[in-house]
Design a protein around this motif. Structure first.
Motif, PDB file in Angstrom:
ATOM      1  N   GLU A  19       0.884  -1.245  -0.028  1.00 32.34           N
ATOM      2  CA  GLU A  19      -0.107  -0.071   0.107  1.00 32.34           C
ATOM      3  C   GLU A  19       0.913   1.195   0.037  1.00 32.34           C
ATOM      4  O   GLU A  19       1.859   1.475   0.790  1.00 32.34           O
ATOM      5  CB  GLU A  19      -0.779   0.082   1.198  1.00 32.34           C
ATOM      6  CG  GLU A  19      -1.945   1.134   1.165  1.00 32.34           C
ATOM      7  CD  GLU A  19      -2.786   1.248   2.247  1.00 32.34           C
ATOM      8  OE1 GLU A  19      -3.778   0.158   2.354  1.00 32.34           O
ATOM      9  OE2 GLU A  19      -2.861   1.955   3.153  1.00 32.34           O
ATOM     10  N   GLU A  20       0.531   2.136  -0.948  1.00 29.67           N
ATOM     11  CA  GLU A  20       1.300   3.500  -0.989  1.00 29.67           C
ATOM     12  C   GLU A  20       1.178   4.197   0.185  1.00 29.67           C
ATOM     13  O   GLU A  20      -0.066   4.404   0.697  1.00 29.67           O
ATOM     14  CB  GLU A  20       0.996   4.203  -2.324  1.00 29.67           C
ATOM     15  CG  GLU A  20       2.060   5.205  -2.634  1.00 29.67           C
ATOM     16  CD  GLU A  20       2.077   5.834  -3.916  1.00 29.67           C
ATOM     17  OE1 GLU A  20       2.468   6.730  -4.263  1.00 29.67           O
ATOM     18  OE2 GLU A  20       1.300   5.240  -4.643  1.00 29.67           O
ATOM     19  N   LEU A  22       0.769   7.681   1.687  1.00 29.02           N
ATOM     20  CA  LEU A  22       0.044   9.016   1.318  1.00 29.02           C
ATOM     21  C   LEU A  22       0.189   9.918   2.370  1.00 29.02           C
ATOM     22  O   LEU A  22      -0.020   9.538   3.734  1.00 29.02           O
ATOM     23  CB  LEU A  22      -1.350   8.726   0.709  1.00 29.02           C
ATOM     24  CG  LEU A  22      -1.470   8.024  -0.534  1.00 29.02           C
ATOM     25  CD1 LEU A  22      -2.774   7.983  -1.038  1.00 29.02           C
ATOM     26  CD2 LEU A  22      -0.693   8.527  -1.507  1.00 29.02           C
ATOM     27  N   GLN A  23       0.329  11.180   2.192  1.00 29.10           N
ATOM     28  CA  GLN A  23       0.469  12.186   3.096  1.00 29.10           C
ATOM     29  C   GLN A  23      -1.187  12.620   3.721  1.00 29.10           C
ATOM     30  O   GLN A  23      -1.933  12.698   2.474  1.00 29.10           O
ATOM     31  CB  GLN A  23       1.172  13.432   2.681  1.00 29.10           C
ATOM     32  CG  GLN A  23       1.417  14.210   3.798  1.00 29.10           C
ATOM     33  CD  GLN A  23       2.367  15.447   3.424  1.00 29.10           C
ATOM     34  OE1 GLN A  23       2.637  15.547   2.285  1.00 29.10           O
ATOM     35  NE2 GLN A  23       2.859  16.030   4.400  1.00 29.10           N
ATOM     36  N   ASP A  24      -1.345  12.522   4.748  1.00 21.92           N
ATOM     37  CA  ASP A  24      -2.516  13.304   5.288  1.00 21.92           C
ATOM     38  C   ASP A  24      -2.347  14.080   6.015  1.00 21.92           C
ATOM     39  O   ASP A  24      -1.683  14.370   7.012  1.00 21.92           O
ATOM     40  CB  ASP A  24      -3.056  11.797   6.032  1.00 21.92           C
ATOM     41  CG  ASP A  24      -4.435  12.242   6.776  1.00 21.92           C
ATOM     42  OD1 ASP A  24      -5.001  13.221   6.722  1.00 21.92           O
ATOM     43  OD2 ASP A  24      -5.426  11.134   7.113  1.00 21.92           O
ATOM     44  N   TYR A  32       4.441  10.241   9.186  1.00 20.86           N
ATOM     45  CA  TYR A  32       4.565  10.196   7.606  1.00 20.86           C
ATOM     46  C   TYR A  32       5.931   9.886   7.231  1.00 20.86           C
ATOM     47  O   TYR A  32       6.398   8.900   6.260  1.00 20.86           O
ATOM     48  CB  TYR A  32       3.736  11.570   7.204  1.00 20.86           C
ATOM     49  CG  TYR A  32       3.984  11.457   5.812  1.00 20.86           C
ATOM     50  CD1 TYR A  32       3.538  10.850   4.793  1.00 20.86           C
ATOM     51  CD2 TYR A  32       4.877  12.373   5.224  1.00 20.86           C
ATOM     52  CE1 TYR A  32       3.625  10.748   3.482  1.00 20.86           C
ATOM     53  CE2 TYR A  32       5.231  12.504   3.838  1.00 20.86           C
ATOM     54  CZ  TYR A  32       4.620  11.749   2.942  1.00 20.86           C
ATOM     55  OH  TYR A  32       4.693  11.877   1.576  1.00 20.86           O
ATOM     56  N   ILE A  36       7.158   6.948   4.940  1.00 15.37           N
ATOM     57  CA  ILE A  36       7.864   7.209   3.529  1.00 15.37           C
ATOM     58  C   ILE A  36       9.325   6.723   3.424  1.00 15.37           C
ATOM     59  O   ILE A  36       9.739   6.125   2.433  1.00 15.37           O
ATOM     60  CB  ILE A  36       7.802   8.516   3.174  1.00 15.37           C
ATOM     61  CG1 ILE A  36       7.474   8.733   1.708  1.00 15.37           C
ATOM     62  CG2 ILE A  36       8.443   9.635   3.701  1.00 15.37           C
ATOM     63  CD1 ILE A  36       6.030   7.832   0.878  1.00 15.37           C
ATOM     64  N   VAL A  57      -2.740   2.614  -3.939  1.00 16.56           N
ATOM     65  CA  VAL A  57      -3.137   3.603  -2.963  1.00 16.56           C
ATOM     66  C   VAL A  57      -4.428   2.919  -2.459  1.00 16.56           C
ATOM     67  O   VAL A  57      -5.294   2.234  -3.279  1.00 16.56           O
ATOM     68  CB  VAL A  57      -3.916   4.963  -3.864  1.00 16.56           C
ATOM     69  CG1 VAL A  57      -4.338   5.666  -3.211  1.00 16.56           C
ATOM     70  CG2 VAL A  57      -2.735   5.464  -4.609  1.00 16.56           C
ATOM     71  N   SER A  58      -4.716   2.963  -1.142  1.00 14.64           N
ATOM     72  CA  SER A  58      -5.726   2.266  -0.529  1.00 14.64           C
ATOM     73  C   SER A  58      -7.213   2.568  -1.255  1.00 14.64           C
ATOM     74  O   SER A  58      -7.645   1.538  -1.145  1.00 14.64           O
ATOM     75  CB  SER A  58      -5.880   2.907   1.065  1.00 14.64           C
ATOM     76  OG  SER A  58      -6.085   4.198   1.100  1.00 14.64           O
TER      77      SER A  58
END
Length: 110
Positions: A19-20, A22-24, A32, A36, A57-58
């Motif tokens: 799963e990639e 991703l920044q949240d 994060y 990464i 991506v989820s």
């Protein structure tokens, strides 16, 4: 990272899916960064060994599995839905992290 490479050497998978990250904006930035960096290290180490890592991506893998996503759907609901799907398809009860991993693999082979 070295443990993942060791497992891959032992089992020699033909495909690797992750799963990639991703920044949240709600996520702690140090968490994060750690995720990464770890993902980059794993991809690099596996690449050195000749493995290609496929990133999903989820939202994409969930869509491929038929799990509804979108604004207003809480993380707890998404996790519970992946657990229900795994129970329905494979007849097993697993925790939410394992069900997400199984669903990620299901999406990849679709």
């Amino acid at each position: 990272s070295s443990k993942i490479v060791e497992i891959c050497k032992k089992y020699n998978p033909t495909d690797i899916v992750m799963e990639e990250v991703l920044q949240d904006v709600k996520q702690n930035q140090s968490v994060y960064k750690a995720l990464i960096y770890l993902q980059g290290r794993v991809i690099t180490d596996l690449g050195i060994q000749g493995y290609k890592v496929n990133l999903y991506v989820s939202g994409h893998w969930r869509k491929l599995c038929g799990i509804q996503t979108g604004p207003g759907i809480k993380r707890e609901i998404l996790k519970a839905n992946s657990q229900r799907l795994v129970k329905m398809v494979y007849g097993i009860n697993v925790n939410d992290d394992i069900s997400d991993a199984i669903c990620l693999g299901m999406a990849y082979i679709k």
